[in-house]
Motif scaffolding. Sequence first.
Motif, short mmCIF file in Angstrom:
data_model
loop_
_atom_site.label_atom_id
_atom_site.label_comp_id
_atom_site.label_asym_id
_atom_site.label_seq_id
_atom_site.Cartn_x
_atom_site.Cartn_y
_atom_site.Cartn_z
N GLY A 52 0.84 -1.19 0.00
CA GLY A 52 0.00 0.00 0.00
C GLY A 52 0.87 1.24 0.00
N ALA A 53 0.31 2.36 0.40
CA ALA A 53 1.06 3.62 0.42
C ALA A 53 2.17 3.55 1.47
CB ALA A 53 0.12 4.78 0.74
N LYS A 54 3.26 4.26 1.18
CA LYS A 54 4.43 4.25 2.07
C LYS A 54 4.94 5.67 2.24
CE LYS A 54 9.09 2.21 2.41
NZ LYS A 54 10.10 1.39 1.71
N TYR A 55 4.61 6.28 3.36
CA TYR A 55 5.01 7.65 3.66
C TYR A 55 5.17 7.83 5.15
CZ TYR A 55 3.89 8.97 -1.12
OH TYR A 55 3.88 9.06 -2.49
N GLU A 60 0.83 1.44 4.60
CA GLU A 60 -0.63 1.41 4.64
C GLU A 60 -1.16 0.07 5.13
OE1 GLU A 60 -4.51 1.90 1.69
OE2 GLU A 60 -2.48 1.99 0.86
N LYS A 61 -0.54 -1.03 4.73
CA LYS A 61 -1.04 -2.35 5.12
C LYS A 61 -1.07 -2.50 6.65
CE LYS A 61 3.39 -4.82 5.17
NZ LYS A 61 4.09 -6.06 4.78
N VAL A 189 -13.43 2.46 2.03
CA VAL A 189 -13.38 3.63 2.91
C VAL A 189 -11.95 4.15 2.96
CG1 VAL A 189 -13.87 4.56 5.20
CG2 VAL A 189 -15.28 2.70 4.29
N GLU A 190 -11.75 5.34 2.42
CA GLU A 190 -10.44 6.00 2.45
C GLU A 190 -10.45 6.99 3.62
OE1 GLU A 190 -7.89 5.36 0.75
OE2 GLU A 190 -8.52 4.32 -1.08
N HIS A 191 -9.65 6.71 4.65
CA HIS A 191 -9.71 7.48 5.89
C HIS A 191 -8.94 8.79 5.84
CE1 HIS A 191 -11.03 3.51 7.16
NE2 HIS A 191 -11.57 4.09 8.22
N GLY A 192 -8.05 8.95 4.89
CA GLY A 192 -7.26 10.17 4.81
C GLY A 192 -5.96 9.91 4.08
N TYR A 193 -5.24 10.98 3.78
CA TYR A 193 -4.00 10.92 3.00
C TYR A 193 -2.79 10.94 3.92
CZ TYR A 193 -6.77 11.86 -1.19
OH TYR A 193 -7.68 11.77 -2.22
N ILE A 194 -1.99 9.88 3.86
CA ILE A 194 -0.81 9.82 4.73
C ILE A 194 0.38 10.55 4.12
CG2 ILE A 194 -1.58 7.65 5.76
CD1 ILE A 194 0.53 6.19 4.11
N ASP A 195 0.21 11.09 2.90
CA ASP A 195 1.31 11.84 2.28
C ASP A 195 1.07 13.34 2.29
OD1 ASP A 195 -0.79 11.87 0.45
OD2 ASP A 195 0.53 11.81 -1.30
N LEU A 395 -1.59 4.88 -2.99
CA LEU A 395 -0.15 4.76 -3.13
C LEU A 395 0.54 5.93 -3.79
CD1 LEU A 395 0.53 1.10 -4.09
CD2 LEU A 395 0.82 2.24 -1.95
N GLY A 396 -0.15 6.97 -4.15
CA GLY A 396 0.45 8.09 -4.82
C GLY A 396 1.18 7.66 -6.04
N ALA A 397 0.48 7.45 -7.14
CA ALA A 397 1.08 6.75 -8.24
C ALA A 397 1.97 7.59 -9.11
CB ALA A 397 0.01 6.13 -9.09
#
Length: 506
Positions: A52-55, A60-61, A189-195, A395-397
Amino acid sequence: MKKYAAFFFALLLLFCDPLGVLCQEAAAKSNIVIVIDPGHGGPGTTDEQELGAKYNGVLEKDLTLITATAMKNELEQYGNVTVYLTRSTDQPMTLAARSLFAASVGADALISIHYNASAEHNFYGAEVFTSAFGQHYATGKGLGSCMLKQLCASGAADKGCKTRIGKSGTDYYGIIRHGVNNHVPTIIVEHGYIDNGTDWNRIGQASAWQQLGIGDAAAVAQYYGLQKGLTQVDVSPTVNVAVPSETMMPDLTPPTNVTVNIDGTNAADHTVTYTVTASEPESKLMYCTYSTDGGLTYAPLSLWGSQKSHTETVSVPAGNAVNMLVRVYNNYELDTVSTPVAVKMDAGKTTAEKSEGASAAGQDAVGSQSGTAGQTADQSAADSQTAANQSTADLGATGGQNGTTGSGAADGQNDKTSSETAGDQNDVSDQETDSADALWGDQLENVVNEQTAASQPASEAVTGSVMPAWKISAIVVGALLLGVILTTIGIVYTREKRHRKRRKKR
C-alpha cells in the motif's frame, strides 16, 4: 396453470436481473454479518500491492490492519451482529478471495479499509467508493454516508460517497466488482491521505488509527440501528436510499464558469484579496488554490466551503508583476484554471487586470486540459492509472511515491491514481487477473477456522445515465424468454381447451 405461470415469472426475473441489483433491500433481520477487509497485506518489501502507500515511516497495510482490528473489537460490543476480518495477520490475499470469503459467511456488507495518497501529495480528506448499480449502490450510499459522518466528526474533509466506472461500463474497482458478482454490497473507505500534512496531523498517530476504527464501528451501528450491549428482536437499515434503475455515473467534467475578481489590495503588506466563483452542477466544489508565477507552482489547497464563491488574501512581492491563476477542483479531483490576471504591486498601489491574450479559450487550454482531458484519459483507459486528476488512491502513483518522507512505486502497479485503484486491487485492467487465486481454498479455510470461534453471533432518489451493456443483454434475453414463455402458455392453453371439448362430446 398458475404454478407454471409463477415458475416462468421467477425464471424471467432471473434472466432480466441475474445479479439481483434491481431487487429491493431485504426485510429486517435478527442478525447481520459484517466483513471488514484490511486493505493490502503480505510479507513482501517491494510489492506495492502488498505494501500500500508508504510515507512518513508507515506502511498502509499496517495501518489498515490496526484500524480494522479496532473496528471489529468495537463492533462486537453491539448486539445483532457477527463480525469477521478477511485477514488478521500480515498475509497476501487477492480481491477475489476477500469477496468470496465475505460471500461464504453470508455478509450483509464488505467494508474495505484503506488510507490514501496522491500523485502530487496535495489532496486531503476522506471519501467512500461504492458500486454504481442497483441495491449495491443503495446499500453502499447509505452505509457510506454514515461512515463519512463519523470521519468528518474526527476532523476529515468530506470528499463524498462516490462511484467510478471502468472502460467496460462496470465498476472500476475490483473488490466492488467482485462484490456485485458475489451479491455482497461492498464499499471502500479512504480514511485520509498519509502523504499530506493536513491529514497527517489528524491521522499520524497509532491512537488515531485505532480511534478511526472505533468510529467506523459506530457508523455501521448507526446504519443498521444496532445498540451496544443489547440484542434486539431485529434490525434494519436506518438510512433509506432509493434503488436506482440506471447506472449512477460519476462526475466526468471539471468545474465551469471560473471567474476571478480582485476585491482589494494592501500596499503596506503587499497583499491582494481575490474572490473566485465557479459552477459545479454534477458534484460539489472541493478545493481552491492559486499561483503567482504563471502556473509553475501552486499554493497548498484550501477547502472551498459551502458558499458559491471563495475569498482569499495572498502576498504579491513589491515591484513584481505576476500573472495570477486560480485553480478550482471538484470532489472528483477534476480542475479548471481561471483566466490569468496580471497583478503588480508598486510601492504605493496595486494594479490588476486580465493578461493580454488570456481569453476564455486560454482558460480552456489551461484549465479544462487538466480536468476534462485528465478525466477522459482515465475513463478511456480506466484502469491504466494515467489520470492525474483521479489520483485519490492509496499509493500516490504517477511518477512514483517520492514524497519528502516516504517512498513508493510506479504508477502501473499502484493504488494511487484513485482511492483503491485497479493496480492496488490486482486489476491493472477491467479484467482482473486472478493468478494468485489458487490460494483461495487454503485462505478461506484458515480464515473461517480462525474467526468462527472468536466471532460473536449475536431515499434519496438519484437519476443516473447509461445502462451497462451486460444489463441490456440480459433484458434482451429476458424479453426473448418471455416470448417463448407466452407462446408455450398459449400452446398449452389451446391444447387443454381442445381436450375439454373432446371430453364433453364423449
